[in-house]
Design an enzyme around this catalytic site. Structure first.
Site, mmCIF file in Angstrom:
data_model
loop_
_atom_site.group_PDB
_atom_site.id
_atom_site.type_symbol
_atom_site.label_atom_id
_atom_site.label_comp_id
_atom_site.label_asym_id
_atom_site.label_seq_id
_atom_site.Cartn_x
_atom_site.Cartn_y
_atom_site.Cartn_z
ATOM 1 C CD GLU A 162 90.935 -77.602 -77.689
ATOM 2 O OE1 GLU A 162 90.132 -77.777 -78.606
ATOM 3 O OE2 GLU A 162 92.151 -77.845 -77.797
ATOM 4 C CD GLU A 216 94.222 -74.066 -80.120
ATOM 5 O OE1 GLU A 216 94.203 -74.970 -79.275
ATOM 6 O OE2 GLU A 216 93.619 -72.981 -79.957
#
Length: 716
Positions: free
Chosen positions: A117, A139
């Site tokens: 990210e 995740e």
């Protein structure tokens, strides 16, 4: 020492090197957030002197992602403060992204989760061309979503449809595949080459703006309102529900965050993402999955169950007795890790067939470009098929994987054991027969152990290590080393009939078959299994195992129990299994007929005669779905507590990991013991007592469970 080194060169290029003090990997914890805030403030002050920014890492990996210890502690009361903290972190990342200067990510190692990210928030991503590097947003596998902008930036970069496998399945790729997918922009041969390329990009792009910050930005592949995309998104929730069975909130929240965020500007999309992220972080499923798949699994991998004081062993030559499905799989899993294997069967033809199993699996890898012909040949050269016990000479370890028969196992033990090196280990792959009983045939019971693999061995990650009464700590420690050397997950249990996994698995299939005997519709039973989170229904898995094998194991268990002076208590499911096999000739999938029909062309379906033979229409109509789901999950959890109480299981970690990786216990629960903890120990004991009143003693809460319920103490 600051977690981010700030080096503004004479060429006006700022290099920000992330180097978290006292950590082997960079994580998105409080120290990082503080450092990023300080760095952002400093960049604001120096902005006129900066031509561009390079974000690099001083660790072997680029960035490991969020701090799971921190996330695991967040409660519902902390939700607002947590949202504010996440939005503050994202605001700092967003400042660097929108300051008008080119920002380049120099990715020197694996970038997963928050690491990727950070890279996605840059204008250009360069990664080392090294196949061991992984890029992805995993995740979802811990019940979470990418909360650092991943659900907003990735779809805007590569399109919603292309982003979904990364976001909703946790797909990971190497740099070459990442370049092809469009999540990185360039590959570099070395760190030096990477830094040169980063500077070249900055020189060529003095002003930078993300595509989504430019006027007239169009979503790759179409925004949600685009007719082609709208059509796909209309059925996406239903397709997702079919996969998650409603047990996993994370993929559903990811879909919502990505699609809703795509219909507003980036900054509002980011706020939507944070809200869904906070909802998952404080939710029970994420707590279950993070606790087990991260903390408990890592504790096991770090050797938590391995005895101390024994030097680590590297195995070089392993013998496998029996070249059937299990033996062939063990040979494959061992040879692919660089260990020589002697694969012995009663005939050379059978042994060659066992080796052919490896050839088939390796050929598939070659066809998919995951292996070269030379690598395939090297693995196959390590497997020596034979019908002679003399070829076992010099093995460090011999694993028997012959039929589940005590006398046969005794014969092969006595034949192979003398061929082992001094202090070599003999292991049995039995799934039910006590190791202490089998070790009676051994000249060295202290070197005899159980290594219970799961089928298919090439796919199943778990190995259950069973310690007999006389098994030494030295043998246990070295067996643990072998399991890790072949890349499997070891759980350690003490001896008993069926050990841990087979005992608990037996309760699952028996409960499903028992329901059929009570008149419940087979489709309801199978759906209850799937909707509770099990990978398959109990009737389908009974067919896979084969009811004749279930009969054989039961008969062997009864014979051994009675021989030891015990009393055999038949399970209500036994009569149904006997009727299916003996009266109706339906033995299971391998025989072409079991609870299911197996047409030559087409999908399997439930045998229509089951309805006439077993179903009571009144019972079938009136039974609540939740009752069936409870029975499936509770019976396995109760048996797991019994294994803890009897000392068969040594730790809660082994119970949770073993139940999920060994028998497919619903992963959303975090494992059989975590299911009890998250349900509430008192509430679980009370519900178990209700089920015992309704369905029999098998649901009666064990003493250990009652003790925990009385003090309201969770299992730990």
């Amino acid at each position: 020492m600051n977690a981010i080194r700030y080096d503004l060169g004479s060429d006006q290029i700022l290099t920000l090197t992330i180097d978290m003090p006292g950590q082997s990997a960079n994580t998105m914890n409080a120290a990082f957030r503080d450092a990023l805030s300080e760095t952002t403030a400093r960049v604001k002050g120096d902005l006129d002197k900066i031509r561009g920014v390079i974000i690099a890492s001083a660790k072997k990996t680029f960035f490991a992602g969020g701090d799971l210890k921190e996330l695991h502690k967040v409660t519902r009361d902390d939700a607002q403060a947590f949202e504010d903290m996440v939005n503050g972190l994202k605001a700092d990342m967003r400042f660097l992204e929108t300051a008008g200067k080119p920002v380049v990510a120099a990715i020197n190692g694996t970038a997963l989760g928050g690491g990727l990210e950070i890279a996605l928030a840059c204008h250009h991503r360069i990664v080392l061309d090294d196949d061991s590097i992984q890029l992805g947003l995993p995740e979802v596998t811990l019940g979470l979503l990418p909360g650092g902008g991943g659900t907003q930036r990735l779809p805007r970069m590569i399109g919603l449809e292309a982003a979904f496998p990364f976001l909703m399945e946790g797909k990971k790729v190497n740099p070459k595949a990442g370049l092809k997918a469009g999540i990185v922009d360039e590959l570099a041969d070395s760190v030096e080459d990477m830094m040169i390329r980063a500077r070249t990009f900055i020189d060529a792009n003095p002003k930078c703006q993300q595509p989504w910050d430019q006027k007239g930005f169009k979503f790759p592949g179409g925004a949600p309102h685009h007719p082609a995309m709208a059509q796909k998104l209309a059925i996406a929730p239903a397709m997702l529900k079919q996969k998650t069975r409603g047990c996993y909130p994370a993929p559903e929240r990811i879909l919502s965050a990505a699609v809703e965020g795509a219909q507003v500007d980036f900054d509002n999309g980011s706020l939507i993402e944070t809200r869904y992220f906070a909802e998952l972080v404080i939710g029970q499923v994420a707590k279950n999955m993070t606790g087990t798949f991260w903390f408990q699994l890592n504790a096991i991998k770090a050797g938590g169950s391995r005895p101390d004081g024994v030097e680590k062993e590297t195995f070089r030559k392993v013998g496998v007795l029996g070249a059937g499905m299990m033996g062939a799989g063990i040979a494959y899993s061992t040879a692919t890790r660089g260990i020589d294997v002697v694969l012995k069967d009663v005939s050379l033809e059978n042994a060659e067939k066992g080796k052919a199993y490896s050839e088939k699996l390796l050929a598939k890898k070659v066809s998919r470009g995951r292996m070269t012909e030379e690598q395939k040949a090297a693995v196959l050269d390590r497997i020596r098929p034979t019908d002679s016990a003399d070829d076992l000479e010099g093995c460090d370890l011999v694993i028997e994987a012959v039929f589940e028969d005590s006398e046969l196992k005794a014969r092969v033990t006595q034949e192979a054991e003398p061929k082992l090196v001094t202090n070599g280990i003999f292991a049995s792959n039995t799934s039910t027969i006590p190791i202490t009983q089998l070790a009676e045939a051994s000249a060295k019971p202290e070197n005899f152990i159980g290594l219970h693999f799961f089928s298919p061995v090439d796919k199943m990650q778990l190995v259950e290590i069973i310690v007999g009464e006389k098994t030494s700590d030295d043998t246990l420690a070295r067996s643990f080393d072998y399991v890790q050397q072949i890349g499997k997950i070891p759980v350690v249990v003490n001896d008993s009939r069926g050990f841990f996994t087979s005992r608990v698995f037996g309760t699952f299939v028996n409960e499903g078959i028992c329901m059929l005997g009570e008149g419940i519709h087979p489709a309801s039973i199978e759906n209850a299994g799937l909707l509770s989170g099990m990978p398959v229904g109990p009737l389908a898995i009974s067919d896979e195992v084969s009811m004749t094998l279930m009969q054989h194991i039961r008969n062997q268990s009864r014979k051994d129990t009675e021989a030891a002076g015990g009393t055999w208590n038949p399970h209500p499911a036994e009569a149904i299994i006997d009727a299916m096999v003996n009266e109706h000739g339906r033995k299971g999938k391998a025989a072409g007929a079991g609870f299911y029909e197996y047409p030559a062309n087409g999908k399997k379906y439930l045998w229509p005669e089951l309805e006439q033979l077993f179903v009571n229409p009144e019972t079938a109509r009136s039974v609540p779905l939740q009752e069936l789901k409870d029975r499936i999950l509770f019976i396995q959890a109760i048996e797991t507590v019994r294994c803890l109480e009897e000392g068969v299981l040594r730790t809660v970690e082994d119970a949770n990991i073993g139940s999920i990786f060994g028998i497919g216990y619903a992963p959303w629960t975090g494992g059989a013991i975590q299911f009890i903890n998250q349900y509430g120990v008192r509430a679980f004991a009370q519900r178990a007592a209700e089920l015992a009143d309704a369905y029999g003693e098998r649901f009666a809460p064990p003493r250990l469970l009652l003790e925990k319920a009385e003090s309201n103490t969770a299992f730990s």
